[in-house]
Design a protein around this motif. Structure first.
Motif, mmCIF file in Angstrom:
data_model
loop_
_atom_site.group_PDB
_atom_site.id
_atom_site.type_symbol
_atom_site.label_atom_id
_atom_site.label_comp_id
_atom_site.label_asym_id
_atom_site.label_seq_id
_atom_site.Cartn_x
_atom_site.Cartn_y
_atom_site.Cartn_z
ATOM 1 N N LEU A 21 1.331 -1.545 -0.052
ATOM 2 C CA LEU A 21 0.068 -0.083 -0.243
ATOM 3 C C LEU A 21 0.591 1.379 -0.124
ATOM 4 O O LEU A 21 0.372 2.034 -0.855
ATOM 5 C CB LEU A 21 -1.123 -0.173 1.541
ATOM 6 C CG LEU A 21 -2.070 -1.066 0.972
ATOM 7 C CD1 LEU A 21 -2.420 -0.780 2.550
ATOM 8 C CD2 LEU A 21 -3.190 -0.919 -0.228
ATOM 9 N N MET A 22 1.885 1.282 0.536
ATOM 10 C CA MET A 22 2.866 2.556 0.949
ATOM 11 C C MET A 22 3.630 2.791 -0.299
ATOM 12 O O MET A 22 3.748 3.715 -0.814
ATOM 13 C CB MET A 22 4.062 2.127 1.923
ATOM 14 C CG MET A 22 3.520 2.434 3.505
ATOM 15 S SD MET A 22 4.542 2.121 4.820
ATOM 16 C CE MET A 22 4.756 1.185 4.735
ATOM 17 N N LEU A 23 3.543 1.792 -0.910
ATOM 18 C CA LEU A 23 5.127 1.900 -2.755
ATOM 19 C C LEU A 23 3.925 2.404 -3.289
ATOM 20 O O LEU A 23 3.482 3.265 -4.157
ATOM 21 C CB LEU A 23 4.772 0.457 -2.625
ATOM 22 C CG LEU A 23 6.621 -0.263 -2.178
ATOM 23 C CD1 LEU A 23 6.437 -2.007 -3.028
ATOM 24 C CD2 LEU A 23 7.516 0.322 -2.278
ATOM 25 N N THR A 24 2.265 1.936 -3.354
ATOM 26 C CA THR A 24 1.770 2.697 -4.411
ATOM 27 C C THR A 24 0.430 4.029 -3.418
ATOM 28 O O THR A 24 -0.095 4.658 -4.251
ATOM 29 C CB THR A 24 0.252 2.076 -5.018
ATOM 30 O OG1 THR A 24 0.068 1.089 -3.928
ATOM 31 C CG2 THR A 24 0.895 0.248 -5.429
ATOM 32 N N GLY A 25 1.316 4.264 -2.937
ATOM 33 C CA GLY A 25 0.847 6.379 -2.424
ATOM 34 C C GLY A 25 -0.291 5.895 -1.466
ATOM 35 O O GLY A 25 -0.894 7.344 -1.032
#
Length: 225
Positions: A21-25
């Motif tokens: 989730l963090m990698l996709t913003g």
């Protein structure tokens, strides 16, 4: 920035989903159990909750209902070890948008999020417009996502089988156990019980240091490879 809460008793599983989730913003928060999740829900304006339904962190569909009772308006997505039809029905009845195997690949999870949390604009048959992000009927959404997951499953199946076969050939029991468990989870969720059963047997043997080559051959047969 959209905010998400990942609820899971297993730190590794929780961290894996949080990283995706963090990698996709997404701005991501984590909770190890129901009490912590409910406390965060009361003080955070969440857009998404990804909850593990197995073990003490999830308490099954009860957690989803308690989140709603606490005023949580976020989209709910669940992951589970035993991705049976009963688990899926219970999760959906409790308000989840979808129920995915815990071992689902990154592509499946992120694609489900794209389709469910921010669906594209659609044009109904009566010619009226529906703004991006508007909700489609739940049955239509569920059928649409399941069809797409089946497509992704079919596309990924050859590589999954190759990973198991290569691991067995080289004697890598860890790789065989991991690849077999992953395929078992997605197969059970998406209606391929024979593939799931053989994969579980292969994984069980591999965890005991046994490479059952006859089961690998059987897996290719039941998978139609």
């Amino acid at each position: 920035m959209l905010s998400a809460l990942v609820v899971d008793a297993d730190p590794a599983d929780r961290a894996r989903i949080a990283r995706l989730l963090m990698l996709t913003g997404w701005a991501v928060h984590e909770a190890a159990g129901s009490r912590e999740a409910l406390a965060m829900t009361r003080r955070l304006d969440l857009d998404l909750v990804v909850a593990g339904l197995d073990g003490p962190a999830g308490d099954g569909p009860a957690l989803l209902r308690r989140l709603r009772m606490a005023g949580c308006r976020a989209h709910l997505l669940v992951v589970t070890d035993e991705a049976t039809a009963e688990a899926r029905r219970a999760a959906l009845a409790a308000g989840a948008l979808a129920c995915l195997p815990r071992t689902t690949g990154a592509e499946l999870l992120l694609d489900c999020l794209r389709r469910r949390v921010a669906p594209p604009a659609v044009e109904p048959a009566d010619g009226s417009s529906v703004a991006p992000g508007a909700e489609l009927p739940r049955d239509d959404l569920d059928a649409d996502v399941m069809d797409h997951l089946q497509e992704l499953y079919t596309r990924a199946l050859p590589d999954r089988l190759t990973a198991i076969t290569d691991g067995a050939r080289t004697g890598d029991t860890t790789a065989v156990a991991w690849a077999s468990t992953t395929l078992a989870g997605t197969s059970a969720q998406l209606g391929h019980p024979e593939v799931a059963a053989v994969c579980r047997a292969i994984a069980s043997d591999a965890r005991r240091g046994i490479l059952a080559h006859h089961l690998v051959a059987e897996l290719h047969a039941v998978a139609g490879a």
